[in-house]
Design a protein around this motif. Sequence first.
Motif, mmCIF file in Angstrom:
data_model
loop_
_atom_site.group_PDB
_atom_site.id
_atom_site.type_symbol
_atom_site.label_atom_id
_atom_site.label_comp_id
_atom_site.label_asym_id
_atom_site.label_seq_id
_atom_site.Cartn_x
_atom_site.Cartn_y
_atom_site.Cartn_z
ATOM 1 N N UNK A 393 9.508 -13.154 5.136
ATOM 2 C CA UNK A 393 8.070 -13.373 4.941
ATOM 3 C C UNK A 393 7.296 -12.773 6.106
ATOM 4 N N UNK A 394 7.739 -13.027 7.324
ATOM 5 C CA UNK A 394 7.043 -12.490 8.500
ATOM 6 C C UNK A 394 7.067 -10.966 8.490
ATOM 7 N N UNK A 395 8.185 -10.419 8.067
ATOM 8 C CA UNK A 395 8.312 -8.960 8.036
ATOM 9 C C UNK A 395 7.359 -8.346 7.011
ATOM 10 N N UNK A 396 7.268 -8.942 5.827
ATOM 11 C CA UNK A 396 6.393 -8.416 4.793
ATOM 12 C C UNK A 396 4.915 -8.617 5.119
ATOM 13 N N UNK A 397 4.629 -9.590 5.961
ATOM 14 C CA UNK A 397 3.251 -9.880 6.342
ATOM 15 C C UNK A 397 2.739 -8.937 7.433
ATOM 16 N N UNK A 398 3.659 -8.244 8.085
ATOM 17 C CA UNK A 398 3.290 -7.441 9.244
ATOM 18 C C UNK A 398 2.253 -6.347 8.931
ATOM 19 N N UNK A 399 2.308 -5.614 7.788
ATOM 20 C CA UNK A 399 1.277 -4.600 7.519
ATOM 21 C C UNK A 399 -0.140 -5.166 7.495
ATOM 22 N N UNK A 400 -0.303 -6.374 6.987
ATOM 23 C CA UNK A 400 -1.623 -6.994 6.970
ATOM 24 C C UNK A 400 -2.066 -7.366 8.378
ATOM 25 N N UNK A 401 -1.145 -7.926 9.168
ATOM 26 C CA UNK A 401 -1.474 -8.304 10.543
ATOM 27 C C UNK A 401 -1.804 -7.082 11.394
ATOM 28 N N UNK A 402 -1.066 -5.990 11.190
ATOM 29 C CA UNK A 402 -1.332 -4.785 11.982
ATOM 30 C C UNK A 402 -2.670 -4.162 11.601
ATOM 31 N N UNK A 403 -3.041 -4.245 10.315
ATOM 32 C CA UNK A 403 -4.353 -3.728 9.887
ATOM 33 C C UNK A 403 -5.485 -4.522 10.525
ATOM 34 N N UNK A 404 -5.348 -5.859 10.547
ATOM 35 C CA UNK A 404 -6.366 -6.701 11.191
ATOM 36 C C UNK A 404 -6.455 -6.384 12.676
ATOM 37 N N UNK A 482 6.079 -3.885 -1.191
ATOM 38 C CA UNK A 482 5.630 -3.272 0.051
ATOM 39 C C UNK A 482 6.735 -2.434 0.668
ATOM 40 N N UNK A 483 6.326 -1.482 1.524
ATOM 41 C CA UNK A 483 7.286 -0.752 2.327
ATOM 42 C C UNK A 483 7.704 -1.634 3.499
ATOM 43 N N UNK A 484 8.964 -1.931 3.579
ATOM 44 C CA UNK A 484 9.419 -2.808 4.657
ATOM 45 C C UNK A 484 9.314 -2.097 6.002
ATOM 46 N N UNK A 485 8.757 -2.749 7.020
ATOM 47 C CA UNK A 485 8.750 -2.162 8.366
ATOM 48 C C UNK A 485 10.176 -1.865 8.825
#
Length: 595
Positions: A393-404, A482-485
């Motif tokens: 979950x944390x990994x998939x959430x990272x694109x949103x956090x990085x955009x913010x 999503x593309x996984x980091x």
Amino acid sequence: MGVGGKFWDLLKPYARQQGFHYLRDKRVAVDLSSWIVQHETAVKGFVLKPHLRLTFFRTINLFAKFGAYPVFVVDGTPSPLKSQARISRFFQSSGIDTSSLPAIKEGVSVERNKLFCEWVRECVELLELLGIPVVKAKGEAEALCAQLNSQGYVDACITPDSDAFLFGAKCVIKGIKPNSREPFECYHISDIEAGLGLKRKHLLAMSLLVGNDYDSGGVLGIGVDKALRIVRVFSEDEILESLHDIGKGMKPAFNDGIKSLNDGEESCSEMKRRFPHCSRCGHPGSKRTHFKSSCEHCSIDSGCIMKPLEFRCECSFCSKDRDLKEQKKTENWWIKVCDKITRGPEFPNRKIIELYLSDSFTEEGFSMSWGTPDTEMLVDFMVFKLHWDPSYVRKMLLPMLSTIYLRERAENNAGNPLLYEQYEFHSIKCINTRYGHQSFVVRWRKPISTSGFTQGEAEKSIVVWEDELVEDEESVDPLDGLNEPQVQDDNGDCFLLTDECIGLVQSAFPDETEHFLQEKKMRESKNKNVSKEASSSRTTTMGVQRSITDFYRSTKTAVDTGGTQIASISAEKKRQATSTSSSFSKSVRRRLLFG
């Protein structure tokens, strides 16, 4: 559903094909129910709670990949008219006569089934944890989406319901596919007005004729093409009143620029009597006259030319005769259409018109503010609902956090130096191309945490990337995943690799972006010079005269040498990949970085 018939097909020629960048920094209203219905039907039974999975993936894609600011709209209590139309549609599909069924009383509405309401509630809870605003409509969600768009709160609305135009929407996006090269269709009311000559009330009149969400039947025997021909006769100011007059039995004049039918009949009769046409060539004048003095239209000395099968006389008398026949045919068609409309009960329905033209679809004091995801609560929610691993979950959430993080950095030129309180911006690795869209691959630095693992195990969990221009392999994902980091190890430092908008990174870190672009330019220039030198060397070598034996011997040697080198390099890469590959499960590797 929206407007009945093939209404979208009528509008499709006037759609704009837009790509990834169109929604960047734009506010969009999303009809949440349409997402749930669409994908619950498509993937039902294949995954656990597809409505939650889709909402999670697509919202992050919309926010991070498209760069939009979404606001979700959920349905309120449906109108009694909608409830009655829904029940009527159900009985009609079952082959039951609805004429004997009692009408729903005023103010009585039929709610959606409890399971669907539970799905909506779960999605709303997820969106609130993501920090995305959710607004509840008084009635239909597409009505509030259109109102927010018409009043300037959002720049566009995403809904497949075509009656959003009837509620006043100015820009409607029928649907988006985050993981696709295909552009999405964007409809602007200004393009529809320019192309079809139809404004909002014209579209409303068409929906009354062909059917809509509040009247599934419309007028029997009238489709989209016929309705389009009817509404074009009147201006926007008079179209609804004209339909009201027709419903009462009146027949407004169908003015098409041809003189009245009675005068036309007298002229037609007179023309046929005074101006005969030759039966052989079809031109004005009798056959006997043409035999004696020839026909001036046939351009021969004697007689006439036999007219072809599809001959059409273009003299003024024949043209008038055709116009008069067309006038009579049109007026007969208009009388039949008016009779069909008159036979419809209570046409047009004033309540439907008032509902579409209303501008009050939400409660007072609604809020549209975008926050930051509540990560830990979100992790608990997804673990409980979908049984996902917390690190996933944390990994998939990272694109949103990085955009913010990048948006705040671009606006304030400062702020929190760490992403997610753990990762710092390090550098731009390369340019990634996916589905025809380019983005920066950004390195985020985090020291390797080996708590619970040996150093050797930590090293095995690292996936090594080559520093080059990357074009990802594309695949169809029905859930818009999503593309996984990715993860990279460099001399003991651990880096996360995420795809970020080029313009956003440039605004947040201008110096680092300039440094990367300069280095990229230097590498390209160096490679270009090397290529020119190699080409020049080949040209010089080819200019020396050699025997056929020498030519084939040298070529074969070069090939063998090159093959040996390639094989050696491939073996070395394979050995490195094997030494760095992990024997642990995905969940173990994720905990090294996201635990």
